[in-house]
Scaffold this motif. Structure first.
Motif, PDB file in Angstrom:
ATOM      1  N   ILE A   1      -3.698   4.407  -0.967  1.00  0.00           N
ATOM      2  CA  ILE A   1      -4.245   3.494  -1.962  1.00  0.00           C
ATOM      3  C   ILE A   1      -3.734   2.089  -1.657  1.00  0.00           C
ATOM      4  O   ILE A   1      -2.584   1.906  -1.249  1.00  0.00           O
ATOM      5  CB  ILE A   1      -3.847   3.953  -3.387  1.00  0.00           C
ATOM      6  CG1 ILE A   1      -4.562   3.133  -4.458  1.00  0.00           C
ATOM      7  CG2 ILE A   1      -2.336   3.924  -3.585  1.00  0.00           C
ATOM      8  CD1 ILE A   1      -4.454   3.759  -5.856  1.00  0.00           C
ATOM      9  N   THR A   2      -4.614   1.101  -1.838  1.00  0.00           N
ATOM     10  CA  THR A   2      -4.216  -0.276  -1.584  1.00  0.00           C
ATOM     11  C   THR A   2      -3.219  -0.774  -2.630  1.00  0.00           C
ATOM     12  O   THR A   2      -3.014  -0.126  -3.661  1.00  0.00           O
ATOM     13  CB  THR A   2      -5.441  -1.197  -1.581  1.00  0.00           C
ATOM     14  OG1 THR A   2      -6.184  -0.980  -2.790  1.00  0.00           O
ATOM     15  CG2 THR A   2      -6.327  -0.945  -0.380  1.00  0.00           C
ATOM     16  N   TYR A   3      -2.649  -1.945  -2.383  1.00  0.00           N
ATOM     17  CA  TYR A   3      -1.586  -2.475  -3.246  1.00  0.00           C
ATOM     18  C   TYR A   3      -2.038  -2.621  -4.704  1.00  0.00           C
ATOM     19  O   TYR A   3      -1.251  -2.471  -5.625  1.00  0.00           O
ATOM     20  CB  TYR A   3      -1.121  -3.833  -2.716  1.00  0.00           C
ATOM     21  CG  TYR A   3      -2.135  -4.944  -2.879  1.00  0.00           C
ATOM     22  CD1 TYR A   3      -3.217  -5.078  -2.007  1.00  0.00           C
ATOM     23  CD2 TYR A   3      -2.012  -5.866  -3.920  1.00  0.00           C
ATOM     24  CE1 TYR A   3      -4.144  -6.077  -2.179  1.00  0.00           C
ATOM     25  CE2 TYR A   3      -2.933  -6.877  -4.088  1.00  0.00           C
ATOM     26  CZ  TYR A   3      -4.005  -6.977  -3.214  1.00  0.00           C
ATOM     27  OH  TYR A   3      -4.920  -7.981  -3.378  1.00  0.00           O
ATOM     28  N   ASN A   4      -3.348  -2.895  -4.891  1.00  0.00           N
ATOM     29  CA  ASN A   4      -3.850  -3.118  -6.248  1.00  0.00           C
ATOM     30  C   ASN A   4      -4.703  -1.966  -6.758  1.00  0.00           C
ATOM     31  O   ASN A   4      -5.325  -2.066  -7.812  1.00  0.00           O
ATOM     32  CB  ASN A   4      -4.646  -4.416  -6.309  1.00  0.00           C
ATOM     33  CG  ASN A   4      -5.876  -4.378  -5.418  1.00  0.00           C
ATOM     34  OD1 ASN A   4      -6.102  -3.416  -4.685  1.00  0.00           O
ATOM     35  ND2 ASN A   4      -6.675  -5.431  -5.480  1.00  0.00           N
ATOM     36  N   GLY A   5      -4.771  -0.891  -5.995  1.00  0.00           N
ATOM     37  CA  GLY A   5      -5.563   0.257  -6.413  1.00  0.00           C
ATOM     38  C   GLY A   5      -7.049   0.107  -6.190  1.00  0.00           C
ATOM     39  O   GLY A   5      -7.837   0.954  -6.608  1.00  0.00           O
ATOM     40  N   GLY A   6      -7.453  -0.959  -5.497  1.00  0.00           N
ATOM     41  CA  GLY A   6      -8.865  -1.228  -5.346  1.00  0.00           C
ATOM     42  C   GLY A   6      -9.588  -0.342  -4.348  1.00  0.00           C
ATOM     43  O   GLY A   6     -10.821  -0.235  -4.370  1.00  0.00           O
ATOM     44  N   ARG A   7      -8.828   0.289  -3.484  1.00  0.00           N
ATOM     45  CA  ARG A   7      -9.444   1.164  -2.488  1.00  0.00           C
ATOM     46  C   ARG A   7      -8.542   2.381  -2.276  1.00  0.00           C
ATOM     47  O   ARG A   7      -7.323   2.262  -2.264  1.00  0.00           O
ATOM     48  CB  ARG A   7      -9.643   0.427  -1.162  1.00  0.00           C
ATOM     49  CG  ARG A   7     -10.168   1.327  -0.050  1.00  0.00           C
ATOM     50  CD  ARG A   7     -10.375   0.587   1.252  1.00  0.00           C
ATOM     51  NE  ARG A   7     -10.673   1.512   2.343  1.00  0.00           N
ATOM     52  CZ  ARG A   7     -10.992   1.145   3.570  1.00  0.00           C
ATOM     53  NH1 ARG A   7     -11.058  -0.137   3.882  1.00  0.00           N
ATOM     54  NH2 ARG A   7     -11.238   2.045   4.491  1.00  0.00           N
TER      55      ARG A   7
ATOM     56  N   ALA B   1       0.856  -1.174   0.000  1.00  0.00           N
ATOM     57  CA  ALA B   1       0.000   0.000   0.000  1.00  0.00           C
ATOM     58  C   ALA B   1       0.898   1.231   0.000  1.00  0.00           C
ATOM     59  O   ALA B   1       2.019   1.190   0.519  1.00  0.00           O
ATOM     60  CB  ALA B   1      -0.882   0.005   1.231  1.00  0.00           C
ATOM     61  N   THR B   2       0.422   2.300  -0.605  1.00  0.00           N
ATOM     62  CA  THR B   2       1.204   3.532  -0.629  1.00  0.00           C
ATOM     63  C   THR B   2       0.327   4.706  -0.213  1.00  0.00           C
ATOM     64  O   THR B   2      -0.908   4.626  -0.264  1.00  0.00           O
ATOM     65  CB  THR B   2       1.799   3.799  -2.023  1.00  0.00           C
ATOM     66  OG1 THR B   2       0.748   3.808  -2.988  1.00  0.00           O
ATOM     67  CG2 THR B   2       2.815   2.742  -2.412  1.00  0.00           C
ATOM     68  N   ALA B   3       0.979   5.761   0.177  1.00  0.00           N
ATOM     69  CA  ALA B   3       0.252   6.913   0.689  1.00  0.00           C
ATOM     70  C   ALA B   3       1.031   8.193   0.433  1.00  0.00           C
ATOM     71  O   ALA B   3       2.234   8.166   0.180  1.00  0.00           O
ATOM     72  CB  ALA B   3      -0.005   6.755   2.182  1.00  0.00           C
TER      73      ALA B   3
ATOM     74  N   TYR C   1      -2.268  -1.839   4.661  1.00  0.00           N
ATOM     75  CA  TYR C   1      -3.043  -0.657   4.306  1.00  0.00           C
ATOM     76  C   TYR C   1      -3.298   0.172   5.554  1.00  0.00           C
ATOM     77  O   TYR C   1      -3.737  -0.345   6.569  1.00  0.00           O
ATOM     78  CB  TYR C   1      -4.357  -1.078   3.664  1.00  0.00           C
ATOM     79  CG  TYR C   1      -5.170   0.062   3.098  1.00  0.00           C
ATOM     80  CD1 TYR C   1      -6.419   0.372   3.615  1.00  0.00           C
ATOM     81  CD2 TYR C   1      -4.688   0.811   2.033  1.00  0.00           C
ATOM     82  CE1 TYR C   1      -7.167   1.402   3.095  1.00  0.00           C
ATOM     83  CE2 TYR C   1      -5.428   1.853   1.494  1.00  0.00           C
ATOM     84  CZ  TYR C   1      -6.676   2.141   2.030  1.00  0.00           C
ATOM     85  OH  TYR C   1      -7.405   3.163   1.493  1.00  0.00           O
ATOM     86  N   GLN C   2      -2.976   1.444   5.456  1.00  0.00           N
ATOM     87  CA  GLN C   2      -3.109   2.365   6.586  1.00  0.00           C
ATOM     88  C   GLN C   2      -2.296   1.882   7.786  1.00  0.00           C
ATOM     89  O   GLN C   2      -2.706   2.044   8.933  1.00  0.00           O
ATOM     90  CB  GLN C   2      -4.577   2.566   6.962  1.00  0.00           C
ATOM     91  CG  GLN C   2      -5.365   3.237   5.843  1.00  0.00           C
ATOM     92  CD  GLN C   2      -6.821   3.478   6.192  1.00  0.00           C
ATOM     93  OE1 GLN C   2      -7.409   2.729   6.954  1.00  0.00           O
ATOM     94  NE2 GLN C   2      -7.391   4.524   5.617  1.00  0.00           N
TER      95      GLN C   2
ATOM     96  N   THR D   1      -6.595  13.237  -6.189  1.00  0.00           N
ATOM     97  CA  THR D   1      -6.816  11.861  -6.591  1.00  0.00           C
ATOM     98  C   THR D   1      -5.501  11.093  -6.554  1.00  0.00           C
ATOM     99  O   THR D   1      -4.525  11.510  -7.181  1.00  0.00           O
ATOM    100  CB  THR D   1      -7.402  11.766  -8.010  1.00  0.00           C
ATOM    101  OG1 THR D   1      -8.623  12.508  -8.073  1.00  0.00           O
ATOM    102  CG2 THR D   1      -7.684  10.315  -8.376  1.00  0.00           C
ATOM    103  N   ILE D   2      -5.493   9.993  -5.806  1.00  0.00           N
ATOM    104  CA  ILE D   2      -4.315   9.134  -5.757  1.00  0.00           C
ATOM    105  C   ILE D   2      -4.510   7.981  -6.728  1.00  0.00           C
ATOM    106  O   ILE D   2      -5.623   7.452  -6.868  1.00  0.00           O
ATOM    107  CB  ILE D   2      -4.060   8.623  -4.324  1.00  0.00           C
ATOM    108  CG1 ILE D   2      -2.711   7.901  -4.232  1.00  0.00           C
ATOM    109  CG2 ILE D   2      -5.201   7.764  -3.817  1.00  0.00           C
ATOM    110  CD1 ILE D   2      -2.296   7.570  -2.796  1.00  0.00           C
ATOM    111  N   SER D   3      -3.439   7.604  -7.401  1.00  0.00           N
ATOM    112  CA  SER D   3      -3.495   6.479  -8.338  1.00  0.00           C
ATOM    113  C   SER D   3      -2.124   5.813  -8.370  1.00  0.00           C
ATOM    114  O   SER D   3      -1.139   6.367  -7.865  1.00  0.00           O
ATOM    115  CB  SER D   3      -3.890   6.958  -9.740  1.00  0.00           C
ATOM    116  OG  SER D   3      -2.919   7.855 -10.260  1.00  0.00           O
TER     117      SER D   3
END
Length: 119
Positions: free
Chosen positions: A51-57, A33-35, A102-103, A69-71
């Motif tokens: 954002i989660t590892y796969n961008g899903g959340r 996950a990144t932030a 995540y978080q 917007t994070i991507s």
């Protein structure tokens, strides 16, 4: 050796836009996950977006919802922060961070990129 390198900061007028990028190396980026965090002069570092590892959340600080917007692009080991409708209070050093959770507590940090918004 893990490296997170931010870029894209600069000086823009209020109402303008910037796109920050963070390039990661030395880790299995697609599993992290990144932030983005930021720190303004004289203030504590604060959470901006994640954002989660796969961008899903994704999740955002209330102060940037609807404007930022994070991507991420796992093929390029990059994470981005599109910042629109910028305000002077968005002025800060922006940091990229990564963690397997995540978080989580964010084990890895970049050196930061300066964003300055003029009124």
């Amino acid at each position: 050796q893990v490296q997170l390198v931010e870029s894209g900061g600069g000086l823009v007028q209020a109402g303008g836009s910037l796109r920050l990028s963070c390039a990661a190396s030395g880790l299995s980026f697609s599993t992290y996950a990144t932030a983005w965090f930021r720190q303004a002069p004289g203030k504590e570092r604060e959470f901006v977006a994640t954002i989660t590892y796969n961008g899903g959340r994704t999740d955002y600080a209330d102060s940037v919802k609807g404007r930022f917007t994070i991507s991420r692009n796992n093929a390029k080991n990059t994470v981005h922060l599109q910042m629109n409708s910028l305000k002077p209070e968005d002025t800060a050093v922006y940091y990229c961070a990564a963690d397997r959770i995540y978080q989580g507590s964010y084990n890895y940090w970049g050196q930061g990129t300066q964003v300055t918004i003029s009124s």
